[in-house]
Design an enzyme around this catalytic site. Structure first.
Site, PDB file in Angstrom:
ATOM      1  N   GLU A  60       0.813  -1.225   0.000  1.00 29.14           N
ATOM      2  CA  GLU A  60       0.000   0.000   0.000  1.00 29.14           C
ATOM      3  C   GLU A  60       0.840   1.265   0.000  1.00 29.14           C
ATOM      4  OE1 GLU A  60      -2.563  -3.327   1.239  1.00 29.14           O
ATOM      5  OE2 GLU A  60      -0.589  -2.606   1.925  1.00 29.14           O
ATOM      6  N   HIS A 129      -9.861  -5.988  10.534  1.00 33.54           N
ATOM      7  CA  HIS A 129     -10.450  -5.735   9.226  1.00 33.54           C
ATOM      8  C   HIS A 129     -11.836  -5.093   9.342  1.00 33.54           C
ATOM      9  CE1 HIS A 129      -7.307  -8.531   8.125  1.00 33.54           C
ATOM     10  NE2 HIS A 129      -7.538  -8.310   6.845  1.00 33.54           N
TER      11      HIS A 129
END
Length: 338
Positions: A60, A129
């Site tokens: 990322e 998450h």
């Protein structure tokens, strides 16, 4: 008007903007061949090819940094992060670069970058998450943070984000992807210029007894709460959908509270230091003399999100928990409930 899902609104609008402007490209993990974890980029690789639909490694910080550089050079990248939780890997690129380049270089270059990312609990994805960490980014000058709650908002707000010259974090709650709503028939046309005004909240339901404020999934839930209380208890709830967290449209919800005299804020993030705290402070500053009761907040339990479904459900705000707080607030000021 057409009725479509939130997911389809995003996908079709993204495609329309790519047709409209050849400088728009999409970057992210598994967005090409696999067509995205949530199928927002379905069909785009086949239509636009690998120059404009870029699959990336699981890195990322690297691909968000590459997108920042591409934006500085005149492209309009739309980054898809698989989840907002993974934005923590790229937080230096987002906060120290994307948000600051325009100011640090005296406006010599802008960063027209959109980072789309889902978040939120309720899907049994575990504590790492299922977070709502938009507060990290809403705190940062130089970033814009948008949080649409309906398919129509998702379309018009994504269009606005892509066309804006500033970096935008575009929040998509996982619980909204399959929700349905009306959109204009021409919502997916490249010629459509119906872009939302960034930084403007909306009163989505008129009411007189109390103001209920939410954003993203909680704005949808807020309307469900208002409908339930109207039918079962004859309570008139005015609903304000924030839509944008930075810039924040304080005037709209302050004016609503001046009208109703009380407010409840519902949010999917944690209560302590949450978005709702900023809303409550703004109401205190802008509508203190109009308040009949303290501003109340309903938020997620202050725990890492449990995996077990009953515990996960219990941790999240619900129609029942929000309704209870509204009734308590109205009862405290002597308003008839039921």
């Amino acid at each position: 008007m057409s009725v479509i899902t939130y997911r389809q609104a995003l996908r079709d609008t993204l495609r329309a903007e790519m047709v409209r402007d050849e400088n728009v490209l999409v970057i992210g993990e598994e967005i090409g061949v696999f067509e995205g974890s949530y199928k927002i980029t379905e069909g785009l690789l086949k239509e636009f090819g690998p120059r404009r639909v870029k699959d990336t490694p699981i890195a990322e910080e690297g691909f968000v940094g590459a997108a920042v550089g591409a934006a500085m050079l005149g492209l309009r990248p739309v980054v898809e992060l698989m989840t907002i939780n993974f934005s923590l890997i790229a937080i230096d690129q987002i906060i120290n670069h994307a948000a600051k380049i325009y100011g640090m270089f005296g406006g010599q270059t802008s960063v027209p970058l959109v980072i789309r990312t889902p978040g939120g609990g309720g899907q049994q994805l575990g504590a790492t998450h299922s977070q709502n960490i938009e507060l990290f980014y809403s705190f940062i000058p130089g970033l814009k943070v948008m949080a649409p709650s309906t398919p129509a908002e998702a379309s018009s707000m994504l269009r606005a984000a892509i066309r804006d010259d500033d970096p935008v974090l575009f929040l998509e709650n996982l619980g909204l992807y399959n929700s349905k709503g009306e959109v204009p028939d021409d919502y997916a046309e490249p010629e459509n210029d119906d872009a939302a005004t960034i930084g403007r909240a909306a009163v989505t339901r008129e009411g007189s007894d109390i103001t209920l404020i939410g954003y993203s999934r909680m704005a949808m839930v807020a309307n469900q709460v208002a409908e339930k209380l109207a039918e079962e208890d004859d309570i008139s709830v005015e609903v304000v959908d924030l839509r944008s967290l930075r810039p924040l449209d304080r005037q709209t919800f302050v004016d609503s509270v001046k009208k109703t005299g009380s407010a409840v804020i519902c949010e999917d993030d944690w209560l302590t230091y949450g978005i709702g705290a900023e809303i409550a402070a703004s109401i205190q500053e802008g509508a203190f003399d109009y308040l009949d009761a303290p501003v109340r907040r309903v938020a997620m339990a202050e725990v890492p999100m449990p995996y077990a479904k009953p515990l996960e459900t219990a941790a999240l705000p619900s129609i029942e928990s929000i309704s209870t707080v509204i009734k308590e607030t109205l009862s405290a000021v002597g308003k008839r409930v039921g």
